[in-house]
Design a protein around this motif. Structure first.
Motif, PDB file in Angstrom:
ATOM      1  N   LEU A 298      47.081  48.989  37.774  1.00 60.27           N
ATOM      2  CA  LEU A 298      45.976  48.250  37.163  1.00 60.27           C
ATOM      3  C   LEU A 298      46.537  47.057  36.401  1.00 60.27           C
ATOM      4  O   LEU A 298      47.555  47.174  35.715  1.00 60.27           O
ATOM      5  N   CYS A 299      45.875  45.908  36.509  1.00 62.94           N
ATOM      6  CA  CYS A 299      46.363  44.720  35.827  1.00 62.94           C
ATOM      7  C   CYS A 299      45.208  43.777  35.508  1.00 62.94           C
ATOM      8  O   CYS A 299      44.076  43.963  35.959  1.00 62.94           O
ATOM      9  N   CYS A 300      45.504  42.751  34.711  1.00 61.23           N
ATOM     10  CA  CYS A 300      44.555  41.672  34.443  1.00 61.23           C
ATOM     11  C   CYS A 300      45.225  40.346  34.756  1.00 61.23           C
ATOM     12  O   CYS A 300      46.456  40.261  34.824  1.00 61.23           O
ATOM     13  N   LYS A 301      44.410  39.329  34.947  1.00 58.52           N
ATOM     14  CA  LYS A 301      44.922  37.998  35.283  1.00 58.52           C
ATOM     15  C   LYS A 301      44.969  37.138  34.025  1.00 58.52           C
ATOM     16  O   LYS A 301      44.011  37.130  33.239  1.00 58.52           O
ATOM     17  N   VAL A 302      46.079  36.427  33.837  1.00 59.97           N
ATOM     18  CA  VAL A 302      46.232  35.538  32.692  1.00 59.97           C
ATOM     19  C   VAL A 302      46.612  34.150  33.213  1.00 59.97           C
ATOM     20  O   VAL A 302      47.579  34.002  33.967  1.00 59.97           O
ATOM     21  N   TYR A 303      45.837  33.152  32.833  1.00 62.37           N
ATOM     22  CA  TYR A 303      46.126  31.772  33.218  1.00 62.37           C
ATOM     23  C   TYR A 303      47.058  31.154  32.187  1.00 62.37           C
ATOM     24  O   TYR A 303      46.785  31.176  30.985  1.00 62.37           O
ATOM     25  N   LYS A 304      48.154  30.596  32.653  1.00 65.52           N
ATOM     26  CA  LYS A 304      49.145  29.990  31.778  1.00 65.52           C
ATOM     27  C   LYS A 304      49.005  28.478  31.807  1.00 65.52           C
ATOM     28  O   LYS A 304      48.298  27.901  32.649  1.00 65.52           O
TER      29      LYS A 304
ATOM     30  N   GLU B  64      49.588  34.667  35.849  1.00 66.77           N
ATOM     31  CA  GLU B  64      50.383  35.882  35.697  1.00 66.77           C
ATOM     32  C   GLU B  64      49.445  37.084  35.750  1.00 66.77           C
ATOM     33  O   GLU B  64      48.299  37.011  35.303  1.00 66.77           O
ATOM     34  N   TYR B  65      49.954  38.195  36.291  1.00 68.71           N
ATOM     35  CA  TYR B  65      49.201  39.444  36.282  1.00 68.71           C
ATOM     36  C   TYR B  65      49.919  40.416  35.343  1.00 68.71           C
ATOM     37  O   TYR B  65      51.079  40.760  35.560  1.00 68.71           O
ATOM     38  N   HIS B  66      49.219  40.835  34.285  1.00 72.52           N
ATOM     39  CA  HIS B  66      49.804  41.687  33.261  1.00 72.52           C
ATOM     40  C   HIS B  66      49.373  43.133  33.470  1.00 72.52           C
ATOM     41  O   HIS B  66      48.179  43.422  33.609  1.00 72.52           O
ATOM     42  N   ILE B  67      50.355  44.035  33.467  1.00 74.52           N
ATOM     43  CA  ILE B  67      50.081  45.457  33.703  1.00 74.52           C
ATOM     44  C   ILE B  67      49.234  46.031  32.569  1.00 74.52           C
ATOM     45  O   ILE B  67      49.566  45.877  31.391  1.00 74.52           O
ATOM     46  N   LEU B  68      48.141  46.708  32.937  1.00 71.40           N
ATOM     47  CA  LEU B  68      47.261  47.361  31.974  1.00 71.40           C
ATOM     48  C   LEU B  68      47.410  48.880  31.988  1.00 71.40           C
ATOM     49  O   LEU B  68      46.896  49.556  31.101  1.00 71.40           O
ATOM     50  N   GLY B  69      48.059  49.427  33.007  1.00 69.73           N
ATOM     51  CA  GLY B  69      48.178  50.868  33.136  1.00 69.73           C
ATOM     52  C   GLY B  69      48.022  51.281  34.580  1.00 69.73           C
ATOM     53  O   GLY B  69      48.568  50.652  35.487  1.00 69.73           O
ATOM     54  N   SER B  70      47.231  52.327  34.804  1.00 68.72           N
ATOM     55  CA  SER B  70      47.050  52.859  36.153  1.00 68.72           C
ATOM     56  C   SER B  70      45.606  53.313  36.323  1.00 68.72           C
ATOM     57  O   SER B  70      44.802  53.255  35.384  1.00 68.72           O
ATOM     58  N   PHE B  71      45.287  53.776  37.517  1.00 69.85           N
ATOM     59  CA  PHE B  71      43.965  54.351  37.743  1.00 69.85           C
ATOM     60  C   PHE B  71      44.088  55.483  38.750  1.00 69.85           C
ATOM     61  O   PHE B  71      45.012  55.533  39.563  1.00 69.85           O
ATOM     62  N   GLY B  72      43.144  56.396  38.681  1.00 72.69           N
ATOM     63  CA  GLY B  72      43.027  57.460  39.661  1.00 72.69           C
ATOM     64  C   GLY B  72      41.648  57.416  40.277  1.00 72.69           C
ATOM     65  O   GLY B  72      40.719  56.839  39.704  1.00 72.69           O
TER      66      GLY B  72
END
Length: 274
Positions: A243-249, A255-263
């Motif tokens: 799981l990740c989110c998108k960050v505009y630099k 950049e895609y920053h890790i947020l964790g995981s999902f099931g």
């Protein structure tokens, strides 16, 4: 239809802010989705996460009127509702390990939940989470990736993984037999001994090659214990994904920053609230 559970918190390698999730607390967000075949982008911006061509994405519908449940944590005992906007999904061949197919998806977290959830800005990031917690879910699109394995009927024939296992077992037996023969040969030197040494090296090389091929086949044909199958049995997904989110630099880079995981797990339509 599928039930998705996000496990949001600090994981190794994340580029989220240093203070994010330092307490070790994790957020659990549960919602239900339907992978529809309606095309995206009729009225939505295209999504870079899907790669090119970006216009092949399809609708990922969030069920239950877009409501998700933010579960309790060790320090926040109450469950809360969060509203999501439907997103998209795309099957991406040969983008996974060993040339496997992966599933990419996204939904959008909306910043309009109930009053007990903390909203607002944190270092310029609109966030969703329990009030006072150091871990939050950034509002906006969140992205998931997992393995995608269509079911195939082999008509009783062996799979590549089974064939490679059988071949390696056969070579191992040849190697063991050769070892016994060499131990029983008490001569100091002979042409048979020289030939057997050469055979041994050839068998060791063959075992190494088959092991490498088998390791690749195990990725391409994973054990069912790490998969979750659709209710109609046509496809299996890895039961956990990233799981990740998108960050505009600055400069327009992403950049895609890790947020964790999902099931996830497949559910019947009649298990889902309309």
């Amino acid at each position: 239809c599928w039930k998705v559970v996000l496990n949001v918190g600090r994981n190794p390698g994340t580029w989220m802010p240093e203070e994010w999730g330092q307490s070790g607390e994790r957020l659990k967000l549960t919602f239900e989705v339907e992978f529809c075949h309606d095309s995206l982008y009729l009225d939505q911006p295209k999504e870079e996460f899907f790669g090119f061509p970006m216009s092949i994405g399809r609708l990922l519908k969030v069920r239950n009127n877009g409501l998700a449940v933010l579960g309790p944590t060790s320090t926040h005992m109450n469950s809360k509702q969060v509203r999501l906007r439907s997103g998209g999904w795309k099957v991406c061949p040969k983008e996974g390990p060993a040339g496997t197919t992966i599933l990419k998806w996204y939904v959008e977290v909306l910043n309009d939940g109930d009053g007990d959830i903390e909203w607002g800005q944190d270092n310029g990031i609109s966030k969703v989470g329990h009030r006072g917690s150091d871990v939050y879910l950034p509002a906006g699109r969140i992205y998931g990736t997992c393995g995608y394995f269509p079911s195939t009927s082999r008509g009783g024939t062996s799979s590549p993984k089974q064939i490679l296992n059988q071949q390696r077992d056969q070579v191992y037996r040849q190697y063991d037999d050769l070892q016994v023969e060499m131990e029983q040969d008490t001569r100091l030197i002979s042409w048979d001994k020289v030939r057997n040494i050469q055979k041994k090296k050839a068998l060791e090389s063959k075992i190494d090659n088959l092991t490498q091929e088998l390791n690749k086949a195990m990725i391409q044909e994973p054990d069912t214990s790490i998969l979750r199958s659709s209710k109609d049995g046509t496809v299996s997904l890895t039961k956990e994904g990233g799981l990740c989110c998108k960050v505009y630099k600055s400069g327009g880079s992403i950049e895609y920053h890790i947020l964790g995981s999902f099931g996830l797990v497949a559910i019947n339509n009649d298990e889902v609230k309309k």
